[in-house]
Write a protein that holds these residues in place. Sequence first.
Motif, PDB file in Angstrom:
ATOM      1  N   VAL A 244       0.864  -1.262   0.103  1.00  0.00           N
ATOM      2  CA  VAL A 244      -0.033   0.239  -0.031  1.00  0.00           C
ATOM      3  C   VAL A 244       1.019   1.203  -0.098  1.00  0.00           C
ATOM      4  O   VAL A 244       1.909   1.260   0.746  1.00  0.00           O
ATOM      5  CB  VAL A 244      -0.948  -0.054   0.997  1.00  0.00           C
ATOM      6  N   ALA A 245       0.612   2.294  -0.799  1.00  0.00           N
ATOM      7  CA  ALA A 245       1.316   3.247  -1.075  1.00  0.00           C
ATOM      8  C   ALA A 245       2.985   3.044  -1.248  1.00  0.00           C
ATOM      9  O   ALA A 245       3.659   3.681  -0.696  1.00  0.00           O
ATOM     10  CB  ALA A 245       1.032   4.156   0.138  1.00  0.00           C
TER      11      ALA A 245
ATOM     12  N   ALA B 218      -2.895  -1.755   7.559  1.00  0.00           N
ATOM     13  CA  ALA B 218      -2.286  -0.847   8.411  1.00  0.00           C
ATOM     14  C   ALA B 218      -0.837  -0.572   7.593  1.00  0.00           C
ATOM     15  O   ALA B 218      -0.190  -1.828   7.093  1.00  0.00           O
ATOM     16  CB  ALA B 218      -1.936  -1.786   9.846  1.00  0.00           C
ATOM     17  N   LEU B 219      -0.321   0.500   7.964  1.00  0.00           N
ATOM     18  CA  LEU B 219       1.042   0.836   7.425  1.00  0.00           C
ATOM     19  C   LEU B 219       2.007   0.875   8.630  1.00  0.00           C
ATOM     20  O   LEU B 219       1.830   2.123   9.194  1.00  0.00           O
ATOM     21  CB  LEU B 219       1.054   2.006   6.571  1.00  0.00           C
ATOM     22  N   PRO B 220       2.617  -0.143   9.072  1.00  0.00           N
ATOM     23  CA  PRO B 220       3.027  -0.210  10.536  1.00  0.00           C
ATOM     24  C   PRO B 220       4.068   1.021  10.764  1.00  0.00           C
ATOM     25  O   PRO B 220       4.179   1.736  11.680  1.00  0.00           O
ATOM     26  CB  PRO B 220       3.899  -1.643  10.584  1.00  0.00           C
ATOM     27  N   LYS B 221       5.119   1.245   9.843  1.00  0.00           N
ATOM     28  CA  LYS B 221       5.954   2.249  10.161  1.00  0.00           C
ATOM     29  C   LYS B 221       5.481   3.558  10.048  1.00  0.00           C
ATOM     30  O   LYS B 221       6.108   4.556  10.623  1.00  0.00           O
ATOM     31  CB  LYS B 221       7.209   2.159   9.038  1.00  0.00           C
TER      32      LYS B 221
ATOM     33  N   ALA C 163     -15.269  -1.516  -4.279  1.00  0.00           N
ATOM     34  CA  ALA C 163     -14.486  -1.255  -5.188  1.00  0.00           C
ATOM     35  C   ALA C 163     -13.944   0.247  -4.896  1.00  0.00           C
ATOM     36  O   ALA C 163     -13.041   0.756  -4.740  1.00  0.00           O
ATOM     37  CB  ALA C 163     -15.223  -1.044  -6.536  1.00  0.00           C
ATOM     38  N   GLY C 164     -14.981   0.927  -4.161  1.00  0.00           N
ATOM     39  CA  GLY C 164     -14.721   2.514  -3.627  1.00  0.00           C
ATOM     40  C   GLY C 164     -13.696   2.401  -2.495  1.00  0.00           C
ATOM     41  O   GLY C 164     -12.847   3.107  -2.444  1.00  0.00           O
ATOM     42  N   LEU C 165     -13.874   1.176  -1.922  1.00  0.00           N
ATOM     43  CA  LEU C 165     -12.997   1.049  -0.477  1.00  0.00           C
ATOM     44  C   LEU C 165     -11.611   0.936  -0.798  1.00  0.00           C
ATOM     45  O   LEU C 165     -10.606   1.291  -0.540  1.00  0.00           O
ATOM     46  CB  LEU C 165     -13.392  -0.158   0.371  1.00  0.00           C
ATOM     47  N   GLN C 166     -11.688  -0.176  -2.001  1.00  0.00           N
ATOM     48  CA  GLN C 166     -10.149  -0.471  -2.563  1.00  0.00           C
ATOM     49  C   GLN C 166      -9.326   0.742  -3.273  1.00  0.00           C
ATOM     50  O   GLN C 166      -8.256   0.924  -3.348  1.00  0.00           O
ATOM     51  CB  GLN C 166     -10.204  -1.798  -3.345  1.00  0.00           C
ATOM     52  N   ALA C 167     -10.251   1.445  -4.088  1.00  0.00           N
ATOM     53  CA  ALA C 167      -9.718   2.699  -4.512  1.00  0.00           C
ATOM     54  C   ALA C 167      -9.273   3.620  -3.451  1.00  0.00           C
ATOM     55  O   ALA C 167      -8.295   4.383  -3.965  1.00  0.00           O
ATOM     56  CB  ALA C 167     -10.922   3.495  -5.367  1.00  0.00           C
ATOM     57  N   ILE C 168      -9.965   3.721  -2.350  1.00  0.00           N
ATOM     58  CA  ILE C 168      -9.227   4.726  -1.450  1.00  0.00           C
ATOM     59  C   ILE C 168      -7.910   4.209  -0.724  1.00  0.00           C
ATOM     60  O   ILE C 168      -6.935   4.952  -0.618  1.00  0.00           O
ATOM     61  CB  ILE C 168     -10.473   4.514  -0.065  1.00  0.00           C
ATOM     62  N   VAL C 169      -7.842   2.778  -0.593  1.00  0.00           N
ATOM     63  CA  VAL C 169      -6.632   2.406  -0.125  1.00  0.00           C
ATOM     64  C   VAL C 169      -5.469   2.471  -1.171  1.00  0.00           C
ATOM     65  O   VAL C 169      -4.384   2.866  -0.845  1.00  0.00           O
ATOM     66  CB  VAL C 169      -6.943   0.729   0.193  1.00  0.00           C
ATOM     67  N   ASN C 170      -5.710   2.149  -2.529  1.00  0.00           N
ATOM     68  CA  ASN C 170      -4.878   2.262  -3.513  1.00  0.00           C
ATOM     69  C   ASN C 170      -4.326   3.736  -3.774  1.00  0.00           C
ATOM     70  O   ASN C 170      -3.560   4.081  -4.355  1.00  0.00           O
ATOM     71  CB  ASN C 170      -5.489   1.848  -4.755  1.00  0.00           C
ATOM     72  N   SER C 171      -5.320   4.723  -3.292  1.00  0.00           N
ATOM     73  CA  SER C 171      -4.916   6.181  -3.608  1.00  0.00           C
ATOM     74  C   SER C 171      -4.089   6.687  -2.356  1.00  0.00           C
ATOM     75  O   SER C 171      -3.520   7.771  -2.545  1.00  0.00           O
ATOM     76  CB  SER C 171      -6.112   6.968  -3.634  1.00  0.00           C
TER      77      SER C 171
ATOM     78  N   ASP D 245      -1.207   8.123  -0.163  1.00  0.00           N
ATOM     79  CA  ASP D 245       0.254   8.741  -0.220  1.00  0.00           C
ATOM     80  C   ASP D 245       0.553   9.058   0.993  1.00  0.00           C
ATOM     81  O   ASP D 245       0.303  10.250   1.394  1.00  0.00           O
ATOM     82  CB  ASP D 245       0.095   9.841  -1.501  1.00  0.00           C
ATOM     83  N   VAL D 246       1.648   8.443   1.607  1.00  0.00           N
ATOM     84  CA  VAL D 246       2.161   8.745   3.178  1.00  0.00           C
ATOM     85  C   VAL D 246       3.466   9.469   3.168  1.00  0.00           C
ATOM     86  O   VAL D 246       3.949   9.652   4.240  1.00  0.00           O
ATOM     87  CB  VAL D 246       2.110   7.411   3.996  1.00  0.00           C
ATOM     88  N   SER D 247       3.785   9.977   1.979  1.00  0.00           N
ATOM     89  CA  SER D 247       5.075  10.655   1.892  1.00  0.00           C
ATOM     90  C   SER D 247       5.186  11.970   2.796  1.00  0.00           C
ATOM     91  O   SER D 247       6.422  12.231   2.973  1.00  0.00           O
ATOM     92  CB  SER D 247       5.483  10.852   0.294  1.00  0.00           C
ATOM     93  N   GLY D 248       4.041  12.456   2.909  1.00  0.00           N
ATOM     94  CA  GLY D 248       4.037  13.864   3.534  1.00  0.00           C
ATOM     95  C   GLY D 248       3.749  13.600   5.017  1.00  0.00           C
ATOM     96  O   GLY D 248       3.592  14.715   5.754  1.00  0.00           O
ATOM     97  N   HIS D 249       3.398  12.565   5.418  1.00  0.00           N
ATOM     98  CA  HIS D 249       2.963  12.191   6.775  1.00  0.00           C
ATOM     99  C   HIS D 249       4.336  11.957   7.823  1.00  0.00           C
ATOM    100  O   HIS D 249       5.285  11.198   7.372  1.00  0.00           O
ATOM    101  CB  HIS D 249       2.272  10.743   6.942  1.00  0.00           C
ATOM    102  N   ILE D 250       4.210  12.714   8.910  1.00  0.00           N
ATOM    103  CA  ILE D 250       5.348  12.488   9.811  1.00  0.00           C
ATOM    104  C   ILE D 250       5.143  11.301  10.585  1.00  0.00           C
ATOM    105  O   ILE D 250       3.771  11.434  11.483  1.00  0.00           O
ATOM    106  CB  ILE D 250       5.503  13.692  10.789  1.00  0.00           C
ATOM    107  N   SER D 251       5.497  10.213  10.834  1.00  0.00           N
ATOM    108  CA  SER D 251       5.418   9.186  11.506  1.00  0.00           C
ATOM    109  C   SER D 251       5.803   9.308  12.879  1.00  0.00           C
ATOM    110  O   SER D 251       6.838   9.885  13.216  1.00  0.00           O
ATOM    111  CB  SER D 251       6.251   7.999  10.935  1.00  0.00           C
ATOM    112  N   PRO D 252       4.970   8.451  13.798  1.00  0.00           N
ATOM    113  CA  PRO D 252       5.225   8.653  15.192  1.00  0.00           C
ATOM    114  C   PRO D 252       6.687   8.019  15.677  1.00  0.00           C
ATOM    115  O   PRO D 252       7.254   8.156  16.664  1.00  0.00           O
ATOM    116  CB  PRO D 252       4.254   8.220  16.099  1.00  0.00           C
ATOM    117  N   TYR D 253       6.993   7.232  14.656  1.00  0.00           N
ATOM    118  CA  TYR D 253       8.314   6.402  14.857  1.00  0.00           C
ATOM    119  C   TYR D 253       9.367   7.104  13.720  1.00  0.00           C
ATOM    120  O   TYR D 253       9.420   6.682  12.410  1.00  0.00           O
ATOM    121  CB  TYR D 253       8.255   4.995  14.185  1.00  0.00           C
ATOM    122  N   ALA D 254      10.016   8.022  14.373  1.00  0.00           N
ATOM    123  CA  ALA D 254      11.106   9.011  13.604  1.00  0.00           C
ATOM    124  C   ALA D 254      12.400   8.082  13.107  1.00  0.00           C
ATOM    125  O   ALA D 254      12.884   8.282  12.148  1.00  0.00           O
ATOM    126  CB  ALA D 254      11.300  10.226  14.339  1.00  0.00           C
TER     127      ALA D 254
END
Length: 476
Positions: free
Chosen positions: A266-267, A292-295, A311-319, A321-330
């Motif tokens: 995912v992503a 879940a995206l663990p990291k 199909a709509g649920l899967q489209a949401i998952v496929n879309s 993009d976590v590149s701009g998210h600050i993970s709690p695990y730095a």
Amino acid sequence: MTDKLPRRTGGDGDGPDDTPMERLLREAMSARATQITAHDLRPAAPPNRRVRRLKPVHLAAVPLFGLAAAMAFGVLGFRGDTVAEQRDPAPAATVTATASPSPTASPTAEPAPSESPAAAITEASAPAADPTGTGEPVAPAAGRTSSSAPSATSSTTAPAPSTPYTLHGVKLKIPDGWRPVEEGPQAIRLCLLSPGAPDGATFKDCDPYGVEVTAYDAEPMTWPALEDLDSSGGWGHQPYCPVWGNPHEVDGQLKSVGPAKTTPTVAGRPARKSQWQVTCNGKDSFTAQMWALPKDQVFVSAIGLTSDYQAGLQAIVNSLDVSGHISPYANDVSISATGVTAGQKVPNDGTPVEFSVTFKNTSKTSYTSTKAVLYAGPYAGSPLPATAETSILDRRQEGAWYPMVLSRLNRFSGLESGYPVSVAPGQSVTVNYRLTLTTGYGPGALPLVMALESSDGNGSFRVAGESTLQIQVVAK
């Protein structure tokens, strides 16, 4: 009723009796027509519609009427009967048409019913229209009886319209007809209500009418969490039966089958997915799904959503993009241990084991309000809830050992009893520990978790670095 002209008594019997002049004209035209070959004809223009049959003999004969008439006057002195009786058949014309660069097609004549098949161009031998636009003729496929090339049809379906959305740096696309509802201001949760949700549905109606997206920017303390994906009841965080069309409180039993686990991507990152089949009160049933995206600590859940919106649920998952998210695990801090190694045997007879943990800041961020945390993860020999935890973890400070408070079952040190440290970029700090295990901890591989964490003051915390070392507990 009789014919106006008497029929011939000789010849081939396919027309009225001819006069010598008529026979001379016909023979002259026939003789001239047999001398016309395919190379004498003007090339046909490339067809812009279906290729029609040509009549090359007629096309060649029409402009020769004048010439044939002149020749007929020149042979009047010959004996007409002798000329008329010459019946050598003329060879059938074989014509191959070539495409012309002219953008327009020349009109062609339809064959008469009496046209001989050998004298006409059939569709099987005619070139197909140029599908490439290069002007080069395309030979027909073998066994094909139609000159029109098959039309190319596309099986690609245009994607449904979607709306971009961002939740704590996580980008996603909302399918057409779905509606976003956040839990509240500065919320870490977003509900995407499906088109089938009731009018006036809110965030609390996300189960079963929507898809919930959670993006943690601190260590999760509530549902969902990674351990929920391994639990038979991990799909739910309260006693509730989210059946589509009739969500209600549980007034009977909940039977959950699963989780069935997969590891999709995912992503562009490794992810985990769990799925459960749940029955309420022995009659109502639904499906629960969680990604879940663990990291990154990003979760997507759909509890009770009908299969009509899969199909709509899967489209949401496929879309996602976590590149701009600050993970709690730095993972900004590297952690290493000295005095204890992976697989080292540690007796549970009260023998103390001394070791040290070093935290090194490998980032450009200065960590000034963090704590060194050390705890034991669950394993096969974990103490039972009724067993008193008599094991001790001490921390050495200024030459003396100080006992650390056990925060909860299986944990030696929580954030609240962690040791405050500050570590600047490129710097490191070392904390000395002494671990004493008693019989409350049974044999097995005990995971020793070492972390540097910070709190936001509201019960949530962020992990600057974490490392796990397994030791082997030995019964004495």
